[in-house]
Write a protein that holds these residues in place. Structure first.
Motif: not given
Length: 100
Positions: A93-100
C-alpha cells in the motif's frame, strides 16, 4: 546448537498482479547496482577478494567487480531482488514518488 527446521516453507507476499509504473522499473536497475555494491562491500569487509572462480576456502569470487562488469545472469539476480522489493512495497500500500 540450533536445530535446522526442515519444515520451512517460504511464503513471500504474492506480487504477481502488481504492475510497476515505468519510472519504478527504471529505478530497479539503480537499486540492483546498489544491492551489488552493498554485497561487494560486505564481502570485502569479510576478507573476500576477486578470483577468477568462486573459492570459499580462499574467500575469492569473480563477482567482486563493478556491477556493469557482472555477467548478465548475476545482474538478473540483483534486478529480480530489486523488482521483488519494489513490488512488495507497492503491494503493502505504499507509494514511491520522486521529489521534484
Amino acid at each position: 546448537m540450533t536445530k535446522k527446521n526442515n519444515d520451512y516453507k517460504p511464503a513471500p507476499v504474492d506480487t504477481t498482479n502488481v504492475k510497476l509504473p515505468e519510472e519504478l522499473t527504471a529505478l530497479a536497475e539503480a537499486i540492483a547496482k546498489n544491492v551489488h555494491d552493498v554485497w561487494a562491500q560486505n564481502r570485502m569487509n569479510e576478507g573476500w577478494t576477486y578470483g577468477p572462480v568462486r573459492n570459499d576456502k580462499k574467500r575469492e569470487t569473480p563477482c567482486l567487480v563493478p556491477y556493469e562488469q557482472l555477467p548478465e545472469e548475476e545482474k538478473a539476480y540483483d534486478r529480480n531482488t530489486a523488482l521483488a522489493t519494489l513490488k512488495f512495497i507497492v503491494a503493502q500500500g505504499f507509494e514511491i514518488k520522486k521529489k521534484s
